[in-house]
Design an enzyme around this catalytic site. Structure first.
Site, mmCIF file in Angstrom:
data_model
loop_
_atom_site.group_PDB
_atom_site.id
_atom_site.type_symbol
_atom_site.label_atom_id
_atom_site.label_comp_id
_atom_site.label_asym_id
_atom_site.label_seq_id
_atom_site.Cartn_x
_atom_site.Cartn_y
_atom_site.Cartn_z
ATOM 1 N N LYS A 85 0.807 -1.217 0.000
ATOM 2 C CA LYS A 85 0.000 0.000 0.000
ATOM 3 C C LYS A 85 0.845 1.274 0.000
ATOM 4 O O LYS A 85 0.293 2.380 0.057
ATOM 5 C CB LYS A 85 -0.946 -0.019 1.204
ATOM 6 C CG LYS A 85 -1.965 -1.148 1.163
ATOM 7 C CD LYS A 85 -2.882 -1.131 2.371
ATOM 8 C CE LYS A 85 -3.865 -2.281 2.357
ATOM 9 N NZ LYS A 85 -3.234 -3.598 2.547
ATOM 10 N N LYS A 129 -8.494 1.161 5.888
ATOM 11 C CA LYS A 129 -7.857 -0.154 6.021
ATOM 12 C C LYS A 129 -6.451 -0.012 6.578
ATOM 13 O O LYS A 129 -5.797 1.026 6.401
ATOM 14 C CB LYS A 129 -7.825 -0.885 4.675
ATOM 15 C CG LYS A 129 -7.259 -0.098 3.515
ATOM 16 C CD LYS A 129 -7.486 -0.856 2.201
ATOM 17 C CE LYS A 129 -7.074 -0.043 0.997
ATOM 18 N NZ LYS A 129 -7.332 -0.763 -0.272
ATOM 19 N N ARG A 184 -7.839 -9.159 -9.802
ATOM 20 C CA ARG A 184 -6.459 -9.495 -9.498
ATOM 21 C C ARG A 184 -5.766 -9.820 -10.826
ATOM 22 O O ARG A 184 -6.160 -10.736 -11.540
ATOM 23 C CB ARG A 184 -6.383 -10.677 -8.546
ATOM 24 C CG ARG A 184 -5.015 -11.383 -8.440
ATOM 25 C CD ARG A 184 -3.873 -10.453 -8.019
ATOM 26 N NE ARG A 184 -4.067 -9.774 -6.783
ATOM 27 C CZ ARG A 184 -3.760 -10.267 -5.579
ATOM 28 N NH1 ARG A 184 -3.241 -11.477 -5.499
ATOM 29 N NH2 ARG A 184 -3.956 -9.549 -4.496
ATOM 30 N N ARG A 225 -12.640 -10.933 -8.760
ATOM 31 C CA ARG A 225 -13.093 -11.398 -7.462
ATOM 32 C C ARG A 225 -14.310 -10.579 -7.060
ATOM 33 O O ARG A 225 -14.220 -9.359 -6.893
ATOM 34 C CB ARG A 225 -11.966 -11.272 -6.437
ATOM 35 C CG ARG A 225 -10.702 -12.033 -6.852
ATOM 36 C CD ARG A 225 -9.528 -11.747 -5.937
ATOM 37 N NE ARG A 225 -9.175 -10.334 -5.936
ATOM 38 C CZ ARG A 225 -8.203 -9.813 -5.185
ATOM 39 N NH1 ARG A 225 -7.513 -10.586 -4.368
ATOM 40 N NH2 ARG A 225 -7.932 -8.523 -5.251
ATOM 41 N N ARG A 266 -15.692 -6.306 0.497
ATOM 42 C CA ARG A 266 -14.422 -7.004 0.337
ATOM 43 C C ARG A 266 -14.609 -8.167 -0.633
ATOM 44 O O ARG A 266 -15.518 -8.980 -0.463
ATOM 45 C CB ARG A 266 -13.905 -7.501 1.680
ATOM 46 C CG ARG A 266 -13.687 -6.414 2.700
ATOM 47 C CD ARG A 266 -13.246 -6.982 4.032
ATOM 48 N NE ARG A 266 -14.233 -7.910 4.580
ATOM 49 C CZ ARG A 266 -14.025 -8.677 5.642
ATOM 50 N NH1 ARG A 266 -12.864 -8.633 6.274
ATOM 51 N NH2 ARG A 266 -14.971 -9.487 6.090
ATOM 52 N N ASP A 292 -4.155 -5.160 -7.885
ATOM 53 C CA ASP A 292 -5.602 -5.134 -7.711
ATOM 54 C C ASP A 292 -6.172 -3.882 -8.358
ATOM 55 O O ASP A 292 -5.687 -2.766 -8.107
ATOM 56 C CB ASP A 292 -5.961 -5.152 -6.224
ATOM 57 C CG ASP A 292 -5.503 -6.434 -5.536
ATOM 58 O OD1 ASP A 292 -5.343 -7.450 -6.243
ATOM 59 O OD2 ASP A 292 -5.310 -6.413 -4.307
ATOM 60 N N GLU A 312 -3.692 -1.711 -5.062
ATOM 61 C CA GLU A 312 -2.547 -2.328 -4.390
ATOM 62 C C GLU A 312 -1.627 -2.989 -5.398
ATOM 63 O O GLU A 312 -2.059 -3.416 -6.470
ATOM 64 C CB GLU A 312 -3.002 -3.395 -3.367
ATOM 65 C CG GLU A 312 -3.748 -2.839 -2.176
ATOM 66 C CD GLU A 312 -4.018 -3.902 -1.115
ATOM 67 O OE1 GLU A 312 -3.377 -4.969 -1.162
ATOM 68 O OE2 GLU A 312 -4.874 -3.660 -0.250
ATOM 69 N N ASN A 317 0.791 -6.160 -4.929
ATOM 70 C CA ASN A 317 1.116 -7.213 -3.966
ATOM 71 C C ASN A 317 2.401 -7.924 -4.376
ATOM 72 O O ASN A 317 2.456 -8.566 -5.423
ATOM 73 C CB ASN A 317 -0.035 -8.213 -3.895
ATOM 74 C CG ASN A 317 -1.320 -7.571 -3.402
ATOM 75 O OD1 ASN A 317 -1.528 -7.426 -2.207
ATOM 76 N ND2 ASN A 317 -2.168 -7.158 -4.336
#
Length: 327
Positions: free
Chosen positions: A133, A168, A218, A232, A240, A280, A289, A291
């Site tokens: 992040k 978050k 993703r 997703r 979420r 994401d 994000e 990752n």
């Protein structure tokens, strides 16, 4: 179908979570291990606390492991061995799940010390310098309005500006502790108090993107190139979309905007040695994000697209090793 080859078998140490607890139906690390084993690679498993630095060497108490896609009987361990990660193995896969805490950071420092002898994937120094992040802030032009703070008044002002927000933790994972705050701001003060009491670091606040109802995509990149994507979709009553908290996976294709994002990120990911990355994107256009610690999603991607992302990762590892040998 995983391509099988017996050429150039490697000795691979996998730093990950306990084998007993993984869900083999969707675990990306297990998927990569299966693909590596099919190529003849010898696999070892160890946990981050099993690392030892002694006399200038980095050691790991590891167990040889064989894996199979059989629920409840998915691995067999051999007797523990003390491996010198610089001399005894060709590749270390750093694949334990966050939290991205001091234990995680310490592991990156130790693994960085074997980089001259052994390929570590992802590059440990780059992982340390690219928290999901925070690294993404380098690409703020693709992000929704974002703030990082501990200041309640700043959060109130941000809410007033954007109407609805998401709060978050900065180093959370798998959708844990992600909150949607509506226009009324009900419980906002209590939420900020909770975050400030629970974590010493600031937290992230972003403008709420209604498109999240249609999914949070993703996208997986392997050595800077798009390998595939999965959408997703949040469960009923949820914002979420993480599969770990009840989201469902759906086949998808990339938008022009998403391709633009990948083209912007790809060269830098490759330069940093971030070989396996999951980004994401919400609503086909908003990057949230990057990752790099232990990205997931490749099992669903391969199931929907008939691809072999595990094989792509091993191909990229082979290319990296060949380049090192030629240097």
């Amino acid at each position: 179908m995983i391509a099988v080859t017996q050429l150039n078998p490697l000795t691979v140490a996998v730093q990950m979570d306990p084998m007993e607890g993984i869900r083999i139906g969707g675990d990306s690390t297990f998927h990569i291990m299966l693909a590596g084993q099919a190529r003849g690679h010898r696999l070892y498993h160890y946990l981050a606390p099993d690392l030892t630095y002694r006399d200038g060497r980095v050691l790991a108490k590891a167990r040889p492991v064989k894996v199979q896609k059989v629920e409840g009987d998915h691995f067999v361990f051999g007797e523990p061995e003390m491996l010198d990660l610089g001399r005894d193995v060709d590749v270390v896969l750093m694949r334990q799940d966050p939290p991205f805490d001091l234990s995680y950071i310490t592991a990156t420092h130790l693994l960085e010390r074997v980089q001259e002898e052994t390929l570590v994937v992802n590059d440990p120094a780059s992982v340390r310098n690219a928290p999901e992040k925070l690294f993404v802030l380098d690409y703020a032009r693709f992000m929704p309005p974002t703030m990082i703070t501990r200041d309640l008044e700043q959060v109130k002002s941000f809410l007033a500006q954007h109407g609805e927000i998401v709060v978050k933790p900065l180093y959370g994972n798998a959708g844990n502790a992600v909150f949607h705050v509506g226009r009324s701001g009900a419980n906002l003060s209590a939420l900020v108090e909770l975050f400030n009491a629970s974590w010493v670091e600031p937290f992230m606040v972003q403008a709420f993107i209604p498109g999240v109802a249609e999914g949070d995509k993703r996208i997986v990149l392997v050595d800077g190139e798009v390998a595939g994507a999965v959408n997703r979709i949040p469960g009923a009553g949820e914002i979420r979309s993480n599969l770990a908290v009840g989201g469902s996976a759906a086949k998808t294709v990339l938008t022009e905007r998403e391709l633009e994002i990948c083209e912007a990120l790809g060269p830098e990911l490759k330069r940093r040695g971030l070989l396996f990355v999951g980004i994401d994107v919400i609503g086909g256009e908003w990057l949230t994000e990057i990752n790099v610690t232990s990205p997931t999603g490749i099992v669903s991607i391969d199931a929907f697209n008939g691809t072999d992302t595990g094989g792509m990762i091993w191909d990229a590892i082979d290319a990296r090793l060949a380049a090192r040998a030629a240097a």
